[in-house]
Design a protein around this motif. Structure first.
Motif, PDB file in Angstrom:
ATOM      1  N   CYS A  70       0.849  -1.198   0.000  1.00 33.18           N
ATOM      2  CA  CYS A  70       0.000   0.000   0.000  1.00 33.18           C
ATOM      3  C   CYS A  70       0.882   1.245   0.000  1.00 33.18           C
ATOM      4  N   VAL A  71       0.526   2.212  -0.851  1.00 32.70           N
ATOM      5  CA  VAL A  71       1.268   3.473  -0.873  1.00 32.70           C
ATOM      6  C   VAL A  71       0.346   4.566  -0.360  1.00 32.70           C
ATOM      7  N   LEU A  72       0.867   5.359   0.571  1.00 36.70           N
ATOM      8  CA  LEU A  72       0.049   6.418   1.162  1.00 36.70           C
ATOM      9  C   LEU A  72       0.446   7.761   0.556  1.00 36.70           C
ATOM     10  N   THR A  73      -0.480   8.364  -0.201  1.00 41.13           N
ATOM     11  CA  THR A  73      -0.192   9.666  -0.830  1.00 41.13           C
ATOM     12  C   THR A  73      -1.348  10.618  -0.575  1.00 41.13           C
ATOM     13  N   VAL A  74      -1.598  10.929   0.678  1.00 38.68           N
ATOM     14  CA  VAL A  74      -2.639  11.910   1.008  1.00 38.68           C
ATOM     15  C   VAL A  74      -1.992  13.105   1.707  1.00 38.68           C
ATOM     16  N   PRO A  75      -2.630  14.264   1.676  1.00 43.72           N
ATOM     17  CA  PRO A  75      -2.064  15.431   2.368  1.00 43.72           C
ATOM     18  C   PRO A  75      -1.966  15.153   3.872  1.00 43.72           C
ATOM     19  N   TYR A  76      -1.032  15.844   4.506  1.00 45.44           N
ATOM     20  CA  TYR A  76      -0.795  15.565   5.922  1.00 45.44           C
ATOM     21  C   TYR A  76      -2.046  15.823   6.773  1.00 45.44           C
ATOM     22  N   VAL A  77      -2.874  16.773   6.383  1.00 54.63           N
ATOM     23  CA  VAL A  77      -4.101  17.033   7.170  1.00 54.63           C
ATOM     24  C   VAL A  77      -4.991  15.793   7.242  1.00 54.63           C
ATOM     25  N   ASP A  97       5.169   5.137   2.739  1.00 59.43           N
ATOM     26  CA  ASP A  97       4.614   6.428   3.153  1.00 59.43           C
ATOM     27  C   ASP A  97       5.359   7.561   2.454  1.00 59.43           C
ATOM     28  N   ALA A  98       4.623   8.322   1.636  1.00 59.18           N
ATOM     29  CA  ALA A  98       5.242   9.451   0.922  1.00 59.18           C
ATOM     30  C   ALA A  98       4.900  10.774   1.587  1.00 59.18           C
ATOM     31  N   THR A  99       4.230  10.720   2.712  1.00 55.40           N
ATOM     32  CA  THR A  99       3.707  11.941   3.331  1.00 55.40           C
ATOM     33  C   THR A  99       4.805  12.916   3.744  1.00 55.40           C
ATOM     34  N   VAL A 100       4.545  14.181   3.440  1.00 58.25           N
ATOM     35  CA  VAL A 100       5.389  15.253   3.967  1.00 58.25           C
ATOM     36  C   VAL A 100       4.522  16.010   4.974  1.00 58.25           C
ATOM     37  N   PRO A 101       4.971  16.123   6.222  1.00 58.93           N
ATOM     38  CA  PRO A 101       4.104  16.696   7.255  1.00 58.93           C
ATOM     39  C   PRO A 101       4.043  18.223   7.169  1.00 58.93           C
ATOM     40  N   LEU A 102       3.446  18.706   6.088  1.00 60.21           N
ATOM     41  CA  LEU A 102       3.354  20.156   5.901  1.00 60.21           C
ATOM     42  C   LEU A 102       1.910  20.583   6.017  1.00 60.21           C
ATOM     43  N   CYS A 117       8.681  12.551  12.832  1.00 61.89           N
ATOM     44  CA  CYS A 117       8.366  12.649  11.402  1.00 61.89           C
ATOM     45  C   CYS A 117       7.037  11.938  11.148  1.00 61.89           C
ATOM     46  N   ALA A 118       6.472  12.191   9.963  1.00 61.48           N
ATOM     47  CA  ALA A 118       5.175  11.602   9.626  1.00 61.48           C
ATOM     48  C   ALA A 118       5.263  10.077   9.557  1.00 61.48           C
ATOM     49  N   ALA A 119       6.408   9.569   9.071  1.00 62.81           N
ATOM     50  CA  ALA A 119       6.534   8.111   8.919  1.00 62.81           C
ATOM     51  C   ALA A 119       6.466   7.406  10.269  1.00 62.81           C
ATOM     52  N   VAL A 130       2.679  -3.972  10.800  1.00 60.57           N
ATOM     53  CA  VAL A 130       2.778  -3.343   9.473  1.00 60.57           C
ATOM     54  C   VAL A 130       4.199  -2.808   9.321  1.00 60.57           C
ATOM     55  N   ARG A 131       4.810  -3.139   8.172  1.00 59.53           N
ATOM     56  CA  ARG A 131       6.182  -2.663   7.949  1.00 59.53           C
ATOM     57  C   ARG A 131       6.112  -1.369   7.129  1.00 59.53           C
ATOM     58  N   VAL A 132       6.471  -0.259   7.761  1.00 54.34           N
ATOM     59  CA  VAL A 132       6.378   1.048   7.095  1.00 54.34           C
ATOM     60  C   VAL A 132       7.732   1.420   6.495  1.00 54.34           C
ATOM     61  N   VAL A 133       7.687   1.819   5.235  1.00 52.24           N
ATOM     62  CA  VAL A 133       8.891   2.290   4.542  1.00 52.24           C
ATOM     63  C   VAL A 133       8.592   3.694   4.032  1.00 52.24           C
ATOM     64  N   SER A 134       9.474   4.628   4.326  1.00 55.79           N
ATOM     65  CA  SER A 134       9.262   6.005   3.884  1.00 55.79           C
ATOM     66  C   SER A 134      10.018   6.240   2.577  1.00 55.79           C
ATOM     67  N   ALA A 135       9.354   6.868   1.605  1.00 58.42           N
ATOM     68  CA  ALA A 135      10.019   7.097   0.305  1.00 58.42           C
ATOM     69  C   ALA A 135       9.305   8.194  -0.475  1.00 58.42           C
ATOM     70  N   LEU A 136       9.967   8.695  -1.485  1.00 58.61           N
ATOM     71  CA  LEU A 136       9.394   9.542  -2.543  1.00 58.61           C
ATOM     72  C   LEU A 136       9.192  11.012  -2.184  1.00 58.61           C
ATOM     73  N   GLN A 137       9.504  11.423  -0.947  1.00 58.18           N
ATOM     74  CA  GLN A 137       9.232  12.813  -0.570  1.00 58.18           C
ATOM     75  C   GLN A 137       9.953  13.823  -1.470  1.00 58.18           C
ATOM     76  N   THR A 138      11.105  13.438  -2.013  1.00 55.21           N
ATOM     77  CA  THR A 138      11.895  14.420  -2.774  1.00 55.21           C
ATOM     78  C   THR A 138      11.675  14.318  -4.286  1.00 55.21           C
ATOM     79  N   ILE A 139      10.684  13.542  -4.690  1.00 57.29           N
ATOM     80  CA  ILE A 139      10.402  13.408  -6.136  1.00 57.29           C
ATOM     81  C   ILE A 139       9.117  14.171  -6.454  1.00 57.29           C
ATOM     82  N   GLY A 140       9.222  15.202  -7.251  1.00 61.35           N
ATOM     83  CA  GLY A 140       8.037  15.986  -7.607  1.00 61.35           C
ATOM     84  C   GLY A 140       7.061  15.166  -8.430  1.00 61.35           C
ATOM     85  N   ALA A 141       5.773  15.367  -8.157  1.00 66.79           N
ATOM     86  CA  ALA A 141       4.753  14.591  -8.863  1.00 66.79           C
ATOM     87  C   ALA A 141       4.815  14.817 -10.373  1.00 66.79           C
TER      88      ALA A 141
END
Ligand SMILES: NC(=O)c1ccc[n+]([C@@H]2O[C@H](COP(=O)([O-])OP(=O)(O)OC[C@H]3O[C@@H](n4cnc5c(N)ncnc54)[C@H](OP(=O)(O)O)[C@@H]3O)[C@@H](O)[C@H]2O)c1
Length: 476
Positions: A70-77, A97-102, A117-119, A130-141
């Motif tokens: 599962c990939v999580l790509t929702v706004p931090y709110v 988890d791609a979340t950036v806590p902004l 951090c959000a992760a 659940v095994r959480v892996v944080s990734a993708l925060q620095t790659i623009g959509a």
């Protein structure tokens, strides 16, 4: 192939990732707060993909349950609330988890939550199963959505080595280079990095800034010499009187300024155009010699007249072919005269070489050196045929800032034997390298920068040395 549920897959990052995953042959389940929206979104995406793909859309819980990863790509709110809803469906799985806590509006300032951090918050909500892996925060959509190669790295943080490697393998299959940067707590650095990239995009008017990890594997051999050739983008179409040097300098400044030692290769065609060397054929009065040449070769009498005017000597002429010694000494078909890529407004025209190509190269070099404060060389190139060989190659018709020949006579080879006859036509080699990307046809890329070429610097000579003297002609 693996199945991925993308929670927030209707958004910018999630949709771009979903498309790449589907293109790579994976099963993709788009998860949305609105199941109908997800289904419609998935159907649209499927229709837009080049090859048949397995993409569907479901509500959040069903989507989370359906995917193996599962990939999580929702706004931090929406982060904590969304995770609470899908927690049970995710048990036993890997979650990226791609979340950036902004929290807008101050997204240019790092905002990390109290947990670190959000992760880590994600891991705390989902629990130990659940095994959480944080990734993708620095790659623009947008970069991800482009579908092309991505010139940025992914920082992957996670406590479970197997899960991290599974995520890295998935990223690699999507064309993304990644680095395992340590435990999940280290996701704080990647999450914080987003605000730095936002600042860089704003301050320097960049698009989609990213990070690249540099360095070399330990123990790897020192890198060998490297030659790069890059076309200068976004140059305008040129006409008589245009300031070619200023246009090239502006384009270089906007793209990447040249470095000391770079060679700027400029297609003869644009030099001739700005110097007003296009001649309307209707204004040419052919003489008797031109008419005879036209009859022999099938060229028009006007073009034949221009060829004669530009040539010191006609060396061979037969049906369709005229080889001349140009008044500058170069041997070239049709005295270098060209009728392609000329706008026909005002009538048929032909383009002649610059009046003094070396002077043009020198003026360009001085202007570019002054603008950038570095030593440069300039080569003006045209496509020339070669004796006994088919096909044209880029060749230097003028140069400034370098010796057109690199005389290696007297140097030793690997076994200590002294080189007797090795003289390298370095200006031609540079022109030929550039001609692999600069455009003769519709490319519209008349200028290239060659970096890393080995040549002898000389600010006084032009191209003259490259021309073989008449008395050395073995086939008179
Ligand atoms: N955009 C990027 O370039 C980028 C890059 C790296 C990381 N990120 C991170 O990835 C996550 C997603 O970013 P994004 O730009 O893709 O976000 P987005 O387009 O604004 O939203 C993604 C999706 O989240 C869902 N959502 C759930 N609750 C929401 C709420 N309360 N408000 C708005 N949307 C909500 C929406 O889907 P439904 O309406 O269908 O439920 C929406 O389509 C963020 O944490 C962001 O920091 C983004």
């Amino acid at each position: 192939m693996t199945s991925y549920s993308i929670i927030g897959g209707t958004g910018a990052l999630g949709a771009a990732l979903a498309r790449r995953l589907a293109d790579a042959g994976h099963t993709v389940i788009i998860g949305s707060r609105d199941a109908d929206k997800a289904a419609a979104f998935a159907a649209d995406m499927k229709a837009g993909l080049a090859a048949p793909a397995n993409v569907s859309g479901l509500g959040l819980v069903d989507a989370a349950a359906a995917g193996e990863i599962c990939v999580l790509t929702v706004p931090y709110v929406a982060h904590a609330d969304t995770l609470a809803q899908i927690r049970d469906a995710l048990q036993g799985k890997v979650v990226i988890d791609a979340t950036v806590p902004l929290k807008p509006p101050k997204v240019g300032t790092v905002q990390l939550p109290a947990a670190g951090c959000a992760a880590l918050e994600t891991a705390a909500i989902l629990g130990d199963n659940v095994r959480v892996v944080s990734a993708l925060q620095t790659i623009g959509a947008e970069k991800l959505a482009s579908g092309g190669p991505i010139d940025a790295d992914v920082l992957v943080a996670g406590d479970d080595a197997e899960a991290v490697e599974a995520v890295r393998a998935m990223l690699a299959a999507l064309g993304l280079r990644s680095w395992h940067v340590g435990p999940l707590a280290n996701a704080a650095a990647a999450e914080a990095m987003t605000s730095l990239l936002i600042q860089i995009n704003r301050r320097y008017k960049m698009e989609q800034a990213g990070v690249r990890i540099t360095g070399r594997p330990r123990g790897s051999p020192r890198p060998g010499p490297r030659l790069t050739v890059r076309a200068v983008p976004a140059l305008p179409l040129f006409g008589p009187g245009d300031d070619l040097a200023a246009a090239i300098a502006d384009a270089l400044a906007a793209d990447e300024p040249p470095r000391d030692g770079d060679v700027i290769v400029v297609a003869q065609k644009v030099v001739s155009k700005v110097e007003g060397r296009a001649v309307l054929l209707s204004g040419v009065a052919p003489g008797p010699e031109a008419r005879t040449l036209a009859e022999t070769t099938g060229k028009t009498a006007e073009v034949a007249q221009l060829i004669l005017a530009e040539s010191g000597e006609v060396m061979r002429a037969r049906d369709g072919v005229v080889i001349t010694r140009h008044r500058t000494g170069h041997v070239a078909a049709n005295a270098g005269i060209d009728t392609s890529n000329l706008s026909s407004e005002g009538g048929e025209a032909a383009l002649l070489w610059p009046l003094d190509p070396d002077a043009s190269a020198r003026a360009l070099r001085l202007a570019l050196e002054t603008r950038f404060g570095v030593s440069l060389a300039v080569v003006i190139s045209d496509s020339l045929g070669r004796a006994w060989r088919m096909g044209t190659t880029g060749a230097a018709i003028a140069s400034s800032g370098l010796k057109p020949l690199r005389d290696r006579r007297g140097e030793s080879d690997l076994f200590g034997r002294v080189l007797q006859a090795t003289i390298i036509g370095v200006a031609d080699e540079i022109a030929a390298a550039a001609s692999l990307i600069i455009g003769e046809a519709a490319e519209g890329l008349p200028v290239a920068v060659v970096s890393g070429a080995v040549y002898d610097r000389d600010e006084t000579v032009g191209i003259g040395d490259i021309l073989r003297a008449r008395h050395e002609d073995l086939f008179p």
